[in-house]
Design an enzyme around this catalytic site. Structure first.
Site, PDB file in Angstrom:
ATOM      1  N   ARG A  35       0.862  -1.122   0.016  1.00 46.13           N
ATOM      2  CA  ARG A  35      -0.064  -0.046   0.036  1.00 46.13           C
ATOM      3  C   ARG A  35       1.017   1.189  -0.023  1.00 46.13           C
ATOM      4  O   ARG A  35       1.983   1.471   0.787  1.00 46.13           O
ATOM      5  CB  ARG A  35      -0.894  -0.021   1.240  1.00 46.13           C
ATOM      6  CG  ARG A  35      -2.216  -0.896   1.012  1.00 46.13           C
ATOM      7  CD  ARG A  35      -2.989  -0.744   2.411  1.00 46.13           C
ATOM      8  NE  ARG A  35      -2.258  -1.157   3.597  1.00 46.13           N
ATOM      9  CZ  ARG A  35      -1.854  -0.526   4.377  1.00 46.13           C
ATOM     10  NH1 ARG A  35      -1.801   0.904   4.126  1.00 46.13           N
ATOM     11  NH2 ARG A  35      -1.374  -0.972   5.424  1.00 46.13           N
TER      12      ARG A  35
ATOM     13  N   TYR B  92      -1.521  -3.795  -6.878  1.00 47.05           N
ATOM     14  CA  TYR B  92      -1.145  -4.483  -5.512  1.00 47.05           C
ATOM     15  C   TYR B  92      -2.400  -4.230  -4.487  1.00 47.05           C
ATOM     16  O   TYR B  92      -2.552  -3.126  -4.383  1.00 47.05           O
ATOM     17  CB  TYR B  92       0.180  -4.333  -4.952  1.00 47.05           C
ATOM     18  CG  TYR B  92       0.860  -5.292  -4.125  1.00 47.05           C
ATOM     19  CD1 TYR B  92       1.412  -6.348  -4.613  1.00 47.05           C
ATOM     20  CD2 TYR B  92       0.424  -5.108  -2.643  1.00 47.05           C
ATOM     21  CE1 TYR B  92       1.758  -7.552  -3.851  1.00 47.05           C
ATOM     22  CE2 TYR B  92       0.951  -6.394  -2.062  1.00 47.05           C
ATOM     23  CZ  TYR B  92       1.770  -7.584  -2.533  1.00 47.05           C
ATOM     24  OH  TYR B  92       2.140  -8.428  -1.731  1.00 47.05           O
TER      25      TYR B  92
ATOM     26  N   LYS C 100      -9.651  -2.427   1.566  1.00 48.97           N
ATOM     27  CA  LYS C 100      -9.497  -1.119   2.411  1.00 48.97           C
ATOM     28  C   LYS C 100     -10.240   0.089   1.927  1.00 48.97           C
ATOM     29  O   LYS C 100     -10.740   0.885   2.757  1.00 48.97           O
ATOM     30  CB  LYS C 100      -7.805  -0.739   2.468  1.00 48.97           C
ATOM     31  CG  LYS C 100      -7.206  -1.978   2.989  1.00 48.97           C
ATOM     32  CD  LYS C 100      -7.679  -2.290   4.528  1.00 48.97           C
ATOM     33  CE  LYS C 100      -7.234  -3.847   5.121  1.00 48.97           C
ATOM     34  NZ  LYS C 100      -5.794  -3.783   5.440  1.00 48.97           N
TER      35      LYS C 100
ATOM     36  N   HIS D 280     -10.806  -2.083  11.384  1.00 49.61           N
ATOM     37  CA  HIS D 280      -9.615  -3.032  11.004  1.00 49.61           C
ATOM     38  C   HIS D 280      -9.288  -4.299  11.862  1.00 49.61           C
ATOM     39  O   HIS D 280      -8.475  -4.287  12.545  1.00 49.61           O
ATOM     40  CB  HIS D 280      -8.315  -2.034  10.704  1.00 49.61           C
ATOM     41  CG  HIS D 280      -7.283  -2.874   9.876  1.00 49.61           C
ATOM     42  ND1 HIS D 280      -5.839  -2.303  10.197  1.00 49.61           N
ATOM     43  CD2 HIS D 280      -7.142  -4.113   9.090  1.00 49.61           C
ATOM     44  CE1 HIS D 280      -5.024  -3.266   9.310  1.00 49.61           C
ATOM     45  NE2 HIS D 280      -5.774  -4.096   8.837  1.00 49.61           N
TER      46      HIS D 280
ATOM     47  N   SER E  66      -1.525  -3.467  10.155  1.00 50.18           N
ATOM     48  CA  SER E  66      -0.968  -4.451   9.133  1.00 50.18           C
ATOM     49  C   SER E  66       0.290  -4.997   9.434  1.00 50.18           C
ATOM     50  O   SER E  66       1.325  -4.499  10.072  1.00 50.18           O
ATOM     51  CB  SER E  66      -0.646  -3.663   7.940  1.00 50.18           C
ATOM     52  OG  SER E  66      -1.990  -2.598   7.481  1.00 50.18           O
TER      53      SER E  66
ATOM     54  N   CYS F 237       0.749  -7.316  11.887  1.00 49.99           N
ATOM     55  CA  CYS F 237       1.008  -7.186  13.209  1.00 49.99           C
ATOM     56  C   CYS F 237       0.148  -8.615  13.842  1.00 49.99           C
ATOM     57  O   CYS F 237      -0.229  -8.433  15.252  1.00 49.99           O
ATOM     58  CB  CYS F 237       0.704  -5.942  13.862  1.00 49.99           C
ATOM     59  SG  CYS F 237       1.665  -4.488  13.462  1.00 49.99           S
TER      60      CYS F 237
ATOM     61  N   ASP G 234      -9.473  -9.737   8.782  1.00 52.16           N
ATOM     62  CA  ASP G 234      -8.929  -8.269   8.568  1.00 52.16           C
ATOM     63  C   ASP G 234      -9.800  -7.171   8.748  1.00 52.16           C
ATOM     64  O   ASP G 234      -9.432  -6.044   9.215  1.00 52.16           O
ATOM     65  CB  ASP G 234      -8.450  -8.105   7.177  1.00 52.16           C
ATOM     66  CG  ASP G 234      -7.401  -6.945   7.112  1.00 52.16           C
ATOM     67  OD1 ASP G 234      -6.282  -6.925   7.644  1.00 52.16           O
ATOM     68  OD2 ASP G 234      -7.615  -6.412   5.964  1.00 52.16           O
TER      69      ASP G 234
ATOM     70  N   ARG H 214       2.507 -12.312  -0.372  1.00 52.31           N
ATOM     71  CA  ARG H 214       1.035 -12.692   0.312  1.00 52.31           C
ATOM     72  C   ARG H 214       0.440 -13.826  -0.664  1.00 52.31           C
ATOM     73  O   ARG H 214       0.903 -14.131  -1.378  1.00 52.31           O
ATOM     74  CB  ARG H 214       0.181 -11.428   0.131  1.00 52.31           C
ATOM     75  CG  ARG H 214       0.477 -10.243   0.916  1.00 52.31           C
ATOM     76  CD  ARG H 214      -0.362  -9.303   1.485  1.00 52.31           C
ATOM     77  NE  ARG H 214       0.067  -8.412   2.357  1.00 52.31           N
ATOM     78  CZ  ARG H 214      -0.547  -7.957   3.577  1.00 52.31           C
ATOM     79  NH1 ARG H 214      -1.618  -8.818   3.982  1.00 52.31           N
ATOM     80  NH2 ARG H 214       0.015  -7.287   4.482  1.00 52.31           N
TER      81      ARG H 214
ATOM     82  N   ARG I 101       2.696  -3.577  17.729  1.00 52.40           N
ATOM     83  CA  ARG I 101       3.853  -4.050  17.797  1.00 52.40           C
ATOM     84  C   ARG I 101       5.008  -3.106  18.420  1.00 52.40           C
ATOM     85  O   ARG I 101       5.291  -2.169  17.896  1.00 52.40           O
ATOM     86  CB  ARG I 101       4.424  -4.443  16.283  1.00 52.40           C
ATOM     87  CG  ARG I 101       5.703  -5.155  15.866  1.00 52.40           C
ATOM     88  CD  ARG I 101       5.822  -5.082  14.659  1.00 52.40           C
ATOM     89  NE  ARG I 101       5.213  -6.143  13.817  1.00 52.40           N
ATOM     90  CZ  ARG I 101       5.444  -7.372  13.492  1.00 52.40           C
ATOM     91  NH1 ARG I 101       6.744  -7.629  13.963  1.00 52.40           N
ATOM     92  NH2 ARG I 101       4.876  -8.258  12.845  1.00 52.40           N
TER      93      ARG I 101
HETATM   94  P1  GTP Z   1      -2.390  -7.457   7.368  1.00 47.89           P
HETATM   95  O1  GTP Z   1      -2.859  -8.597   6.576  1.00 47.89           O
HETATM   96  O2  GTP Z   1      -1.281  -6.868   6.744  1.00 47.89           O
HETATM   97  O3  GTP Z   1      -3.409  -6.727   7.966  1.00 47.89           O
HETATM   98  O4  GTP Z   1      -1.641  -8.451   8.482  1.00 47.89           O
HETATM   99  P2  GTP Z   1      -2.165  -9.218   9.856  1.00 47.89           P
HETATM  100  O5  GTP Z   1      -2.158  -8.133  10.976  1.00 47.89           O
HETATM  101  O6  GTP Z   1      -2.978 -10.036   9.500  1.00 47.89           O
HETATM  102  O7  GTP Z   1      -0.505 -10.067  10.098  1.00 47.89           O
HETATM  103  P3  GTP Z   1      -0.186 -11.500  10.090  1.00 47.89           P
HETATM  104  O8  GTP Z   1      -1.052 -12.222  11.114  1.00 47.89           O
HETATM  105  O9  GTP Z   1      -0.211 -11.701   8.654  1.00 47.89           O
HETATM  106  O10 GTP Z   1       1.271 -11.303  10.909  1.00 47.89           O
HETATM  107  C1  GTP Z   1       2.156 -10.411  10.328  1.00 47.89           C
HETATM  108  C2  GTP Z   1       3.389 -11.002  10.756  1.00 47.89           C
HETATM  109  O11 GTP Z   1       3.669 -11.024  12.075  1.00 47.89           O
HETATM  110  C3  GTP Z   1       3.839 -12.462  10.139  1.00 47.89           C
HETATM  111  O12 GTP Z   1       5.308 -12.453   9.487  1.00 47.89           O
HETATM  112  C4  GTP Z   1       3.708 -13.408  11.313  1.00 47.89           C
HETATM  113  O13 GTP Z   1       4.446 -14.472  11.072  1.00 47.89           O
HETATM  114  C5  GTP Z   1       4.309 -12.552  12.402  1.00 47.89           C
HETATM  115  N1  GTP Z   1       3.236 -12.684  13.636  1.00 47.89           N
HETATM  116  C6  GTP Z   1       1.951 -12.852  13.723  1.00 47.89           C
HETATM  117  N2  GTP Z   1       1.673 -13.426  15.140  1.00 47.89           N
HETATM  118  C7  GTP Z   1       2.866 -13.203  15.770  1.00 47.89           C
HETATM  119  C8  GTP Z   1       3.009 -13.483  17.209  1.00 47.89           C
HETATM  120  O14 GTP Z   1       2.211 -13.831  17.932  1.00 47.89           O
HETATM  121  N3  GTP Z   1       4.270 -13.129  17.512  1.00 47.89           N
HETATM  122  C9  GTP Z   1       5.248 -12.967  16.631  1.00 47.89           C
HETATM  123  N4  GTP Z   1       6.656 -12.884  16.996  1.00 47.89           N
HETATM  124  N5  GTP Z   1       5.173 -12.796  15.453  1.00 47.89           N
HETATM  125  C10 GTP Z   1       3.765 -13.098  14.720  1.00 47.89           C
HETATM  126  C1  SPV Z   2      -3.125  -4.442   5.391  1.00 53.02           C
HETATM  127  O1  SPV Z   2      -2.053  -3.741   4.805  1.00 53.02           O
HETATM  128  O2  SPV Z   2      -3.613  -4.106   6.483  1.00 53.02           O
HETATM  129  C2  SPV Z   2      -3.493  -5.600   4.560  1.00 53.02           C
HETATM  130  C3  SPV Z   2      -2.843  -5.780   3.203  1.00 53.02           C
HETATM  131  O3  SPV Z   2      -4.381  -6.134   4.970  1.00 53.02           O
HETATM  132  S1  SPV Z   2      -3.642  -4.835   1.845  1.00 53.02           S
HETATM  133  O4  SPV Z   2      -4.931  -5.507   1.461  1.00 53.02           O
HETATM  134  O5  SPV Z   2      -2.485  -4.573   1.046  1.00 53.02           O
HETATM  135  O6  SPV Z   2      -4.204  -3.476   2.615  1.00 53.02           O
HETATM  136 MN    MN Z   3      -5.037  -5.640   7.051  1.00 49.85          MN
END
Ligand code: GTP
Ligand code: SPV
Ligand code: MN
Length: 583
Positions: free
Chosen positions: A70, A198, A207, A227, A249, A251, A276, A367, A398
């Protein structure tokens, strides 16, 4: 195919006159259409067929290397007056924004097919579902929309019966970052996106519609577009508690939504409703009910393995489109953190033979796009028209320091303050510096379609409408020790924290009172079977005034930019916490 909806007919005709496509294709959302589009993309190189023996129905897409995330600095909210967009958004005057984008769209689809993609956000038959139509010149976007939304003939039917729909115009243009814009016109229910193919820049249902436009509508209509992941926690007696959690995102939303409890939690089941976005409505019973507007996951690949998330790996076994992951010489997808050793003969995300000097093999924001229904823990209630009742809202971020593993807000107003004062380290999900702490209220900094001051006031307004609102919590899985290592194991072990949250919702769960909220009492967290040093646990649950004082000062300064839009209640919360930390 065409439509009986005159507004849609006229809009499609006017877009075609402007963009001059060679062909117009109305997407019906059928399996046959999907296969035809995929086959054409394999032909022209947009998709690479992966090993069909090990990964049936799976493909790899490589986006333009300048188009991998993004772009927040190129994303605008174009309201008729600037204060409506707020200091949290880039703003452009609507007429100027239309003129700028329309100049770019002129002739942009020459030689291309224009896809008309009707979609529904939310379950079929749900009073909360909303429709949109995305016009795009990217077949990759069209097939991704089929996975991510309820796309095609039934969505078009919904539009023909309900008339209103969000208009999203998308062209990849020439993918030149100098000519890339993501524009939102909430007053016109319109989105214009140019120059990116993307994720959130291009899949406009996500979004752009389900957060930026929907948050605007939600404020006007008295609901919330957030979100947030949604998950159900079923205890061994079969009682399910639903929670919604907002993390920025990359996190941890997708991972928490698909969590598999550790073996010590025999009898517990986690049900995935969404990963999400959540649309939350106050129901006549006084509770907040949540639907997931999406039908698929667009999730972060790096870090995903059978150790961290076996459930996700099972979801990805078939019919998945990968974007910007690496490729093994066996034709299998690969990324940093996946199971096993790094194989020899990798091709990196840009299609080059992998060389350590070129950075990671998979892009950090690479992704997967996959149907939610493929998730083994997909909730049987995920398609319930009224949604699921939410007992707890969890905010998080985070943070290597400051924020403890978990705490609970004193009440709704304090909880809104906890959400509004969130901060998090930036990630690869958006272009720009990674690892920099920024304020990210409710994980909505990039997604709130209007002034944050008014948004917080809208959140606060719910307490007058119900006495059965969810409890509010804050979590942080990302505390680091002096050596830069994560102090908390995370992933499945986050169940231990969720269990305390469920206990609190049921009036159990011991807590101690700190200036920032309620923290788990000693032994209130179920750590059976976990090898973790008691001193580490104490540190994870400590509230250190010398960290929190500068933090709260920063929150106060951040609120200052919202001037008169900031609710007095939030200012009072800053004062109260600053005082409490002193004594
Ligand atoms: P978006 O799709 O961007 O909104 O991200 P999201 O909030 O769904 O995050 P996602 O669960 O995909 O995790 C993002 C990154 O953080 C990945 O590399 C995970 O492996 C890592 N991660 C997720 N949960 C944890 C956790 O509990 N501890 C740690 N250390 N890393 C984590
Ligand atoms: C985010 O960035 O929070 C996502 C990926 O879930 S995107 O669809 O690119 O916004
Ligand atoms: Mn997201």
């Amino acid at each position: 195919m065409t439509t009986s909806n005159r507004e849609l007919q006229n809009w499609v005709a006017s877009v075609a006159a402007l963009t001059k496509p060679d062909r117009i294709h109305w997407c019906d959302g059928s399996e046959q259409e999907y296969q035809t589009l995929v086959a054409a993309m394999v032909q022209d190189g947009t998709l690479i067929k992966l090993n069909q023996d090990t990964h049936p129905g799976c493909y790899l897409h490589r986006s333009n290397p300048t188009d991998v995330a993004r772009v927040e600095h190129l994303t605008f909210v174009c309201t008729s007056d600037k204060p409506s967009a707020g200091p949290n958004n880039n703003w452009m005057e609507p007429a100027a924004a239309h003129a700028k984008l329309d100049a770019l769209y002129a002739g942009a689809m020459q030689g291309r097919t224009m896809y008309v993609v009707p979609y529904l956000m939310g379950p079929y038959g749900s009073p909360y579902a909303r429709a949109g139509v995305e016009i795009t010149d990217s077949a990759y976007v069209a097939v991704s929309m089929r996975i991510m939304t309820r796309m095609g003939a039934k969505a078009l039917q919904h539009i023909e019966q309900n008339a209103t729909f969000v208009k999203g115009l998308h062209s990849i243009g020439d993918l030149n970052p100098e000519r890339r814009f993501i524009m939102h016109f909430p007053e016109e229910l319109t989105i214009k996106s140019f120059g990116s193919g993307y994720g959130g820049n291009a899949l406009l249902g996500k979004k752009c519609h389900a957060l930026r436009i929907a948050s605007w509508q939600a404020r006007e209509e008295g609901w919330l577009a957030e979100h947030m992941l949604i998950l159900g926690l079923e205890d061994p007696h079969g009682q399910t508690t639903y929670v919604a959690a907002a993390f920025p995102s990359a996190c941890g939303k997708t991972n928490l939504a698909m969590l598999l409890p550790p073996t010590e939690f025999a009898g517990w089941k986690v049900w995935t409703v969404g990963d999400d976005i959540a649309w939350l409505h106050l129901a006549p019973d006084g509770r907040l009910w949540a639907v997931n507007p999406e039908a698929g996951f667009f999730g972060v690949a790096p870090g995903t393995s059978t150790k961290t998330n076996a459930n996700c790996m099972a979801t990805l076994g078939r019919d998945t489109i990968y974007t910007n992951v690496a490729l093994s010489d066996a034709g299998e997808p690969w990324w940093e953190g996946i199971d096993g050793e790094q194989p020899a003969g990798l091709t990196d995300w840009q299609g080059r033979p992998y060389q350590p000097g070129n950075g990671a093999a998979a892009h950090p924001n690479s992704r997967f796009t996959v149907a939610a229904a493929q998730c083994p823990t997909y909730s049987p209630h995920a398609n319930d028209p009224q949604g699921v009742p939410i007992s707890a809202i969890i905010f998080g971020g985070r943070r290597a320091t400051v924020a403890p593993l978990v705490y609970e807000a004193f009440d709704w107003e304090h909880g809104v303050f906890v959400g509004a004062s969130c901060a998090s380290e930036t990630t690869a999900a958006a272009t720009g510096e990674v690892g920099k702490v920024r304020r990210d209220p409710m994980a909505m900094t990039p997604f709130c379609g209007y002034n944050f001051g008014e948004y917080w006031a809208h959140w606060l307004s719910f307490s007058a409408k119900s006495e059965k609102l969810p409890r509010i919590f804050h979590v942080n899985w990302f505390r680091k020790d002096g050596n830069g290592r994560f102090m908390w194991p995370g992933y499945g072990d986050n169940m231990r924290v969720l269990k305390w949250i469920v206990d609190r919702c049921q009036g159990k769960g011991q807590a101690v009172t700190a200036p920032i909220g309620y923290l788990p009492a000693a032994d209130a967290l179920d750590l059976r079977g976990l090898t973790i040093d008691p001193a580490t646990v104490r540190e994870l649950l400590a509230v250190d005034a010398k960290h929190w004082q500068p933090e709260i000062e920063h929150v106060g300064q951040y609120f200052d930019q919202y001037v008169e839009a900031i609710p007095a209640a939030l200012r009072d919360q800053v004062q109260r916490l600053a005082q409490a930390l002193k004594s």
